[in-house]
Design a protein around this motif. Structure first.
Motif, PDB file in Angstrom:
ATOM      1  N   LYS A   1       0.820  -1.212   0.000  1.00 35.00           N
ATOM      2  CA  LYS A   1       0.000   0.000   0.000  1.00 35.00           C
ATOM      3  C   LYS A   1       0.855   1.264   0.000  1.00 35.00           C
ATOM      4  O   LYS A   1       0.508   2.268  -0.627  1.00 35.00           O
ATOM      5  CB  LYS A   1      -0.934  -0.015   1.216  1.00 35.00           C
ATOM      6  N   ASN A   2       1.996   1.215   0.673  1.00 33.34           N
ATOM      7  CA  ASN A   2       2.835   2.406   0.801  1.00 33.34           C
ATOM      8  C   ASN A   2       4.089   2.372  -0.076  1.00 33.34           C
ATOM      9  O   ASN A   2       4.825   3.354  -0.131  1.00 33.34           O
ATOM     10  CB  ASN A   2       3.265   2.569   2.261  1.00 33.34           C
ATOM     11  N   VAL A   3       4.348   1.251  -0.719  1.00 31.57           N
ATOM     12  CA  VAL A   3       5.560   1.128  -1.533  1.00 31.57           C
ATOM     13  C   VAL A   3       5.152   0.758  -2.947  1.00 31.57           C
ATOM     14  O   VAL A   3       4.751  -0.369  -3.208  1.00 31.57           O
ATOM     15  CB  VAL A   3       6.521   0.064  -0.957  1.00 31.57           C
ATOM     16  N   HIS A   4       5.237   1.730  -3.862  1.00 33.04           N
ATOM     17  CA  HIS A   4       4.788   1.516  -5.238  1.00 33.04           C
ATOM     18  C   HIS A   4       5.992   1.274  -6.138  1.00 33.04           C
ATOM     19  O   HIS A   4       6.160   1.900  -7.174  1.00 33.04           O
ATOM     20  CB  HIS A   4       3.989   2.725  -5.716  1.00 33.04           C
ATOM     21  N   SER A   5       6.832   0.346  -5.736  1.00 36.64           N
ATOM     22  CA  SER A   5       8.120   0.159  -6.401  1.00 36.64           C
ATOM     23  C   SER A   5       8.217  -1.198  -7.096  1.00 36.64           C
ATOM     24  O   SER A   5       7.644  -2.192  -6.651  1.00 36.64           O
ATOM     25  CB  SER A   5       9.270   0.251  -5.385  1.00 36.64           C
ATOM     26  N   THR A   6       8.970  -1.171  -8.184  1.00 39.85           N
ATOM     27  CA  THR A   6       9.458  -2.389  -8.824  1.00 39.85           C
ATOM     28  C   THR A   6      10.973  -2.345  -8.717  1.00 39.85           C
ATOM     29  O   THR A   6      11.597  -1.358  -9.108  1.00 39.85           O
ATOM     30  CB  THR A   6       9.040  -2.448 -10.300  1.00 39.85           C
ATOM     31  N   ILE A   7      11.561  -3.386  -8.173  1.00 40.55           N
ATOM     32  CA  ILE A   7      13.001  -3.384  -7.927  1.00 40.55           C
ATOM     33  C   ILE A   7      13.660  -4.450  -8.787  1.00 40.55           C
ATOM     34  O   ILE A   7      13.199  -5.592  -8.855  1.00 40.55           O
ATOM     35  CB  ILE A   7      13.313  -3.614  -6.443  1.00 40.55           C
ATOM     36  N   ALA A   8      14.739  -4.038  -9.476  1.00 37.73           N
ATOM     37  CA  ALA A   8      15.490  -4.938 -10.342  1.00 37.73           C
ATOM     38  C   ALA A   8      16.643  -5.560  -9.553  1.00 37.73           C
ATOM     39  O   ALA A   8      17.401  -4.848  -8.886  1.00 37.73           O
ATOM     40  CB  ALA A   8      16.027  -4.191 -11.557  1.00 37.73           C
ATOM     41  N   PHE A   9      16.745  -6.880  -9.657  1.00 37.84           N
ATOM     42  CA  PHE A   9      17.802  -7.607  -8.965  1.00 37.84           C
ATOM     43  C   PHE A   9      18.657  -8.369  -9.979  1.00 37.84           C
ATOM     44  O   PHE A   9      18.143  -8.926 -10.952  1.00 37.84           O
ATOM     45  CB  PHE A   9      17.218  -8.602  -7.956  1.00 37.84           C
ATOM     46  N   ARG A  10      19.924  -8.399  -9.693  1.00 41.28           N
ATOM     47  CA  ARG A  10      20.861  -9.209 -10.467  1.00 41.28           C
ATOM     48  C   ARG A  10      21.070 -10.537  -9.752  1.00 41.28           C
ATOM     49  O   ARG A  10      21.297 -10.572  -8.537  1.00 41.28           O
ATOM     50  CB  ARG A  10      22.189  -8.472 -10.597  1.00 41.28           C
ATOM     51  N   ILE A  11      20.962 -11.628 -10.488  1.00 41.93           N
ATOM     52  CA  ILE A  11      21.296 -12.961  -9.974  1.00 41.93           C
ATOM     53  C   ILE A  11      22.675 -13.307 -10.527  1.00 41.93           C
ATOM     54  O   ILE A  11      22.859 -13.349 -11.747  1.00 41.93           O
ATOM     55  CB  ILE A  11      20.268 -14.007 -10.423  1.00 41.93           C
ATOM     56  N   TYR A  12      23.633 -13.523  -9.651  1.00 49.92           N
ATOM     57  CA  TYR A  12      24.996 -13.773 -10.134  1.00 49.92           C
ATOM     58  C   TYR A  12      25.695 -14.795  -9.246  1.00 49.92           C
ATOM     59  O   TYR A  12      25.229 -15.122  -8.144  1.00 49.92           O
ATOM     60  CB  TYR A  12      25.802 -12.473 -10.169  1.00 49.92           C
ATOM     61  N   THR A  13      26.790 -15.321  -9.730  1.00 53.07           N
ATOM     62  CA  THR A  13      27.560 -16.296  -8.965  1.00 53.07           C
ATOM     63  C   THR A  13      28.907 -15.713  -8.569  1.00 53.07           C
ATOM     64  O   THR A  13      29.519 -14.951  -9.316  1.00 53.07           O
ATOM     65  CB  THR A  13      27.786 -17.585  -9.771  1.00 53.07           C
ATOM     66  N   LYS A  14      29.333 -16.089  -7.384  1.00 48.19           N
ATOM     67  CA  LYS A  14      30.648 -15.694  -6.883  1.00 48.19           C
ATOM     68  C   LYS A  14      31.169 -16.838  -6.020  1.00 48.19           C
ATOM     69  O   LYS A  14      30.525 -17.230  -5.050  1.00 48.19           O
ATOM     70  CB  LYS A  14      30.555 -14.404  -6.068  1.00 48.19           C
ATOM     71  N   GLY A  15      32.318 -17.345  -6.406  1.00 49.42           N
ATOM     72  CA  GLY A  15      32.880 -18.469  -5.663  1.00 49.42           C
ATOM     73  C   GLY A  15      32.010 -19.698  -5.689  1.00 49.42           C
ATOM     74  O   GLY A  15      31.967 -20.470  -4.735  1.00 49.42           O
ATOM     75  N   GLY A  16      31.262 -19.853  -6.796  1.00 48.95           N
ATOM     76  CA  GLY A  16      30.400 -21.019  -6.936  1.00 48.95           C
ATOM     77  C   GLY A  16      29.077 -20.911  -6.218  1.00 48.95           C
ATOM     78  O   GLY A  16      28.287 -21.864  -6.211  1.00 48.95           O
ATOM     79  N   THR A  17      28.807 -19.751  -5.588  1.00 50.27           N
ATOM     80  CA  THR A  17      27.562 -19.539  -4.844  1.00 50.27           C
ATOM     81  C   THR A  17      26.725 -18.469  -5.528  1.00 50.27           C
ATOM     82  O   THR A  17      27.262 -17.458  -6.002  1.00 50.27           O
ATOM     83  CB  THR A  17      27.860 -19.104  -3.397  1.00 50.27           C
ATOM     84  N   TYR A  18      25.407 -18.676  -5.568  1.00 49.76           N
ATOM     85  CA  TYR A  18      24.506 -17.692  -6.173  1.00 49.76           C
ATOM     86  C   TYR A  18      24.174 -16.584  -5.169  1.00 49.76           C
ATOM     87  O   TYR A  18      23.991 -16.838  -3.986  1.00 49.76           O
ATOM     88  CB  TYR A  18      23.218 -18.358  -6.638  1.00 49.76           C
ATOM     89  N   HIS A  19      24.069 -15.348  -5.702  1.00 48.65           N
ATOM     90  CA  HIS A  19      23.777 -14.183  -4.870  1.00 48.65           C
ATOM     91  C   HIS A  19      22.757 -13.289  -5.571  1.00 48.65           C
ATOM     92  O   HIS A  19      22.543 -13.396  -6.782  1.00 48.65           O
ATOM     93  CB  HIS A  19      25.047 -13.362  -4.613  1.00 48.65           C
ATOM     94  N   LEU A  20      22.144 -12.383  -4.778  1.00 44.58           N
ATOM     95  CA  LEU A  20      21.247 -11.347  -5.285  1.00 44.58           C
ATOM     96  C   LEU A  20      21.868  -9.985  -5.039  1.00 44.58           C
ATOM     97  O   LEU A  20      22.412  -9.729  -3.962  1.00 44.58           O
ATOM     98  CB  LEU A  20      19.903 -11.393  -4.562  1.00 44.58           C
ATOM     99  N   GLU A  21      21.745  -9.098  -6.026  1.00 44.18           N
ATOM    100  CA  GLU A  21      22.236  -7.724  -5.881  1.00 44.18           C
ATOM    101  C   GLU A  21      21.153  -6.762  -6.362  1.00 44.18           C
ATOM    102  O   GLU A  21      20.644  -6.898  -7.476  1.00 44.18           O
ATOM    103  CB  GLU A  21      23.509  -7.519  -6.693  1.00 44.18           C
ATOM    104  N   GLU A  22      20.786  -5.809  -5.519  1.00 41.62           N
ATOM    105  CA  GLU A  22      19.789  -4.806  -5.894  1.00 41.62           C
ATOM    106  C   GLU A  22      20.427  -3.803  -6.853  1.00 41.62           C
ATOM    107  O   GLU A  22      21.448  -3.192  -6.545  1.00 41.62           O
ATOM    108  CB  GLU A  22      19.269  -4.105  -4.644  1.00 41.62           C
ATOM    109  N   ILE A  23      19.800  -3.616  -8.029  1.00 40.35           N
ATOM    110  CA  ILE A  23      20.382  -2.788  -9.081  1.00 40.35           C
ATOM    111  C   ILE A  23      19.612  -1.485  -9.275  1.00 40.35           C
ATOM    112  O   ILE A  23      20.195  -0.417  -9.442  1.00 40.35           O
ATOM    113  CB  ILE A  23      20.428  -3.557 -10.416  1.00 40.35           C
ATOM    114  N   GLN A  24      18.297  -1.548  -9.266  1.00 40.22           N
ATOM    115  CA  GLN A  24      17.499  -0.362  -9.609  1.00 40.22           C
ATOM    116  C   GLN A  24      16.140  -0.409  -8.920  1.00 40.22           C
ATOM    117  O   GLN A  24      15.567  -1.487  -8.724  1.00 40.22           O
ATOM    118  CB  GLN A  24      17.292  -0.296 -11.127  1.00 40.22           C
ATOM    119  N   THR A  25      15.635   0.777  -8.559  1.00 40.15           N
ATOM    120  CA  THR A  25      14.269   0.923  -8.075  1.00 40.15           C
ATOM    121  C   THR A  25      13.493   1.788  -9.056  1.00 40.15           C
ATOM    122  O   THR A  25      13.918   2.903  -9.388  1.00 40.15           O
ATOM    123  CB  THR A  25      14.232   1.587  -6.691  1.00 40.15           C
TER     124      THR A  25
END
Length: 329
Positions: free
Chosen positions: A145-169
């Protein structure tokens, strides 16, 4: 060399005009443009290979379960990239990646919990943050109701492990009081490069004669700006439709929005599961299943619709069951 500089001094405009900078350059499996880096087969979204006007659900089939999280957070929006089914947990506590062919869990990626991130709807964009990334950017619509956002996330690997990184709002801004919509979700039309926002005209997610669903469309921004506002005054188009209770997730194919609604009640018609197909160009509902449970014997809150590269429509029934919507058209 002296002759070159003499010519440049005499004819600078002619020389500069002759230096044509291409809009894109292909190197191996990648394309580089002013907007970003793309794979040569850069993602254009999964396509529903039907005549949308003849689309018809023929069955809803149980095909598995999600791996039950140890947390107390529910599963919400999801999207497919090729044969991968990616589902978000409420608050972005985590995302999980499944093989959509057999629903085997491939990766559990911890997120950063935010109680205002409901993660009701998700879709993949067409741009890769880095050309070596396995996935294009994942956009998650928070539907708060109070947050009218779409947030873009990057899915990437580092050291063989998957991670999420916030890129854009991407934030939806209402320029006039009458523009306001509540609990908005966003969707991406790959064919036209448009991001759609849809929400309720009243501060309620319950269906009523006065509470409409209102949609806005905007050009999809490049991911390069960390914070981007889309203003209702600058929308390319806007229209309203009759509402259904509780918008859930969906996808766009051939300029048609496929979406589920409601909570899956067996006894309350206002909360019975619904599916709708909206023609976004003609701004009309061309198909609506008012009670999916009654027609197909499945009473559940269908959290979303996601489409994989083989044309399989996948939905999650609250809390853990995965279904396939079989269809013809």
């Amino acid at each position: 060399m002296n002759k070159f500089f003499s010519f440049f001094k005499k004819y600078p405009v002619i020389l500069v005009a002759s230096l044509v900078i291409p809009s894109s350059i292909s190197i191996g499996q990648y394309i580089f443009t002013w907007e970003g880096a793309f794979h040569n087969d850069y993602y254009q979204g999964e396509e529903l290979k039907v005549d949308d006007s003849k689309f018809e659900i023929t069955a809803i089939k149980h095909i598995g379960k999600v791996s039950q999280s140890s947390s107390n957070f529910s599963y919400q929006g999801a999207a497919c990239y090729k044969d991968k089914y990616v589902v978000c947990l409420d608050g972005l506590e985590a995302i999980q990646i499944y093989d959509s062919n057999n629903m085997k869990l491939l990766h559990h990626i911890d997120g950063t919990f935010n109680k205002e991130w409901h993660c009701n709807q998700a879709f993949f964009g067409d741009q890769y943050y880095k050309i070596t990334d396995e996935y294009p950017l994942l956009y998650v619509s928070m539907e708060h109701k109070n947050v009218h956002s779409t947030i873009a996330f990057r899915i990437y690997t580092k050291g063989g492990t998957y991670h999420l990184e916030e890129i854009q709002t991407i934030n939806l801004v209402f320029d006039y009081e009458e523009d306001t919509i509540y609990y908005p979700n966003s969707y991406y039309d790959f064919d036209d490069g448009l991001i759609y926002y849809g929400g309720y005209t009243e501060n309620s997610y319950m269906r009523s004669d006065t509470n409409k669903l209102k949609y806005y469309s905007f050009p999809m921004p490049s991911y390069r700006e960390e914070y981007y506002e889309v203003h209702t005054d600058n929308s390319i188009d806007t229209f309203t439709l009759p509402s259904e209770t509780a918008t859930q997730g969906g996808f766009i194919s051939h300029h048609h929005l496929y979406q589920t609604f409601s909570f899956g009640s067996k006894t309350d018609p206002l909360r019975a599961p619904v599916m709708r197909v909206v023609d976004l160009r003609n701004k009309t509902i061309i198909k609506e299943y008012k009670n999916l449970g009654e027609q197909f014997g499945v009473y559940t809150e269908f959290e979303h619709l996601a489409l994989n590269d083989k044309g399989k429509i996948i939905s999650l029934g609250n809390p853990f069951d995965i279904y396939e919507f079989e269809y013809k058209g």
